[in-house]
Design a protein around this motif. Sequence first.
Motif, PDB file in Angstrom:
ATOM      1  N   PRO A  44      -3.103   2.185   9.084  1.00  0.00           N
ATOM      2  CA  PRO A  44      -2.355   1.426   8.085  1.00  0.00           C
ATOM      3  C   PRO A  44      -3.056   0.101   7.765  1.00  0.00           C
ATOM      4  O   PRO A  44      -3.753  -0.468   8.606  1.00  0.00           O
ATOM      5  CB  PRO A  44      -1.003   1.177   8.754  1.00  0.00           C
ATOM      6  N   GLY A  45      -2.887  -0.378   6.534  1.00  0.00           N
ATOM      7  CA  GLY A  45      -3.432  -1.670   6.155  1.00  0.00           C
ATOM      8  C   GLY A  45      -4.718  -1.608   5.380  1.00  0.00           C
ATOM      9  O   GLY A  45      -5.197  -2.636   4.887  1.00  0.00           O
ATOM     10  N   LEU A  46      -5.321  -0.419   5.246  1.00  0.00           N
ATOM     11  CA  LEU A  46      -6.551  -0.293   4.481  1.00  0.00           C
ATOM     12  C   LEU A  46      -6.232  -0.156   2.992  1.00  0.00           C
ATOM     13  O   LEU A  46      -5.304   0.561   2.598  1.00  0.00           O
ATOM     14  CB  LEU A  46      -7.358   0.919   4.951  1.00  0.00           C
ATOM     15  N   VAL A  47      -6.989  -0.839   2.152  1.00  0.00           N
ATOM     16  CA  VAL A  47      -6.760  -0.832   0.712  1.00  0.00           C
ATOM     17  C   VAL A  47      -7.178   0.512   0.121  1.00  0.00           C
ATOM     18  O   VAL A  47      -8.270   1.025   0.417  1.00  0.00           O
ATOM     19  CB  VAL A  47      -7.539  -1.976   0.035  1.00  0.00           C
ATOM     20  N   ASP A  48      -6.295   1.105  -0.690  1.00  0.00           N
ATOM     21  CA  ASP A  48      -6.566   2.350  -1.421  1.00  0.00           C
ATOM     22  C   ASP A  48      -6.810   3.548  -0.513  1.00  0.00           C
ATOM     23  O   ASP A  48      -7.411   4.535  -0.939  1.00  0.00           O
ATOM     24  CB  ASP A  48      -7.773   2.177  -2.368  1.00  0.00           C
ATOM     25  N   VAL A  49      -6.370   3.446   0.737  1.00  0.00           N
ATOM     26  CA  VAL A  49      -6.504   4.576   1.656  1.00  0.00           C
ATOM     27  C   VAL A  49      -5.138   4.854   2.283  1.00  0.00           C
ATOM     28  O   VAL A  49      -4.565   3.969   2.921  1.00  0.00           O
ATOM     29  CB  VAL A  49      -7.542   4.296   2.768  1.00  0.00           C
ATOM     30  N   PRO A  50      -4.563   6.050   2.076  1.00  0.00           N
ATOM     31  CA  PRO A  50      -3.260   6.353   2.664  1.00  0.00           C
ATOM     32  C   PRO A  50      -3.318   6.430   4.189  1.00  0.00           C
ATOM     33  O   PRO A  50      -4.224   7.068   4.748  1.00  0.00           O
ATOM     34  CB  PRO A  50      -2.894   7.711   2.065  1.00  0.00           C
TER      35      PRO A  50
END
Length: 258
Positions: free
Chosen positions: A219-225
Amino acid sequence: MKRVLLGTIAFIALAAPASAADLAARPYVKAPPPTAIPMYDWSGFYIGINGGGGSAHQCWDVVNAGGVVVAPPVGMGCHNATGGTVGGQIGYRWQIANSVFGLEAQGNWSDFKGSNSNLAFAGVQDESKLDAFGLFTGQVGYAWNNVLLYVKGGAAVARDKYRVFDFGSGLTIDNGSETRWGGTVGAGLEFGFVPNWSIGVEYDHLFMGHRDVDFVFSPGLVDVPAGAFAGTARIGQDVDIGLVRVNYRWGGAVAPTY
C-alpha cells in the motif's frame, strides 16, 4: 646352673601352646560389602528450553517481473540474515548399555534479519527475516555416564518474510512470505549435573533448498493497486544455528552399579 637352665626350658615349652591357643581364638571379621557406584541413565521423557543465535544465508534470483517471465533467471544478490532465537523442545530417549536413541520435536521464535543491494534493479534493497523454525528429528548418541554426545537428523520448517524497499526513503515496494520445509542435521554435547537435569550445547544446519516466492505490491505506491502481483523471486536458503539447552527428564534416575 643345670637346674636353672632346665627350669627355663620347661617354662617356655608350657607357655608356647598357651600363646598359640590365644592367637587362634581371634574373632572372624566379615569383609564390608562392595560400594555402589552411581550410573547415570538417559532414558525417559524430557522437556526443556533453549536459546542462542543463527544465520540464514539467502540468494535471490528474479524469475518473473510484473508478469513477464525472466529466463534464464537474473541474480539479485545474496545476504546473511542474522540474529537471536529462543524456544523449547520435548522428546524421549532410551538407553541400551552406552548407546542412546531418541526422538525430539523443537520449536523456536527467531529474529534472523538481513539485506543486500539488489543487483538487478538499481536503488532498491532486498530484505529477509526468518521469524520462526521447527525441527523434528531422531537422535543417536553415546554416553559416558552423565556425559552424552549425539548426532541428530530429520525435517525442518521455517517461516520467512521478505520485502523489497527503496534504499533512499525506506518505502516498501513489494513483499512476500512463505512457510518452507527442508531437512536438518546437527550434533550436541549434553551434561547431566543432577539426576533429572541436564545442560548442553548444540549445532544445527538446515538445508532449506530453493523455492519460488511470489511478491505483491505494498500500500502507498502511486498508480499501483495494493496487493497486485509484482513478480516472483527464486530464493535459496541455508541456516546455521548454535544453541544452549537445558532439559528436565522424567524417569531414568541414577541407577547403582557394583
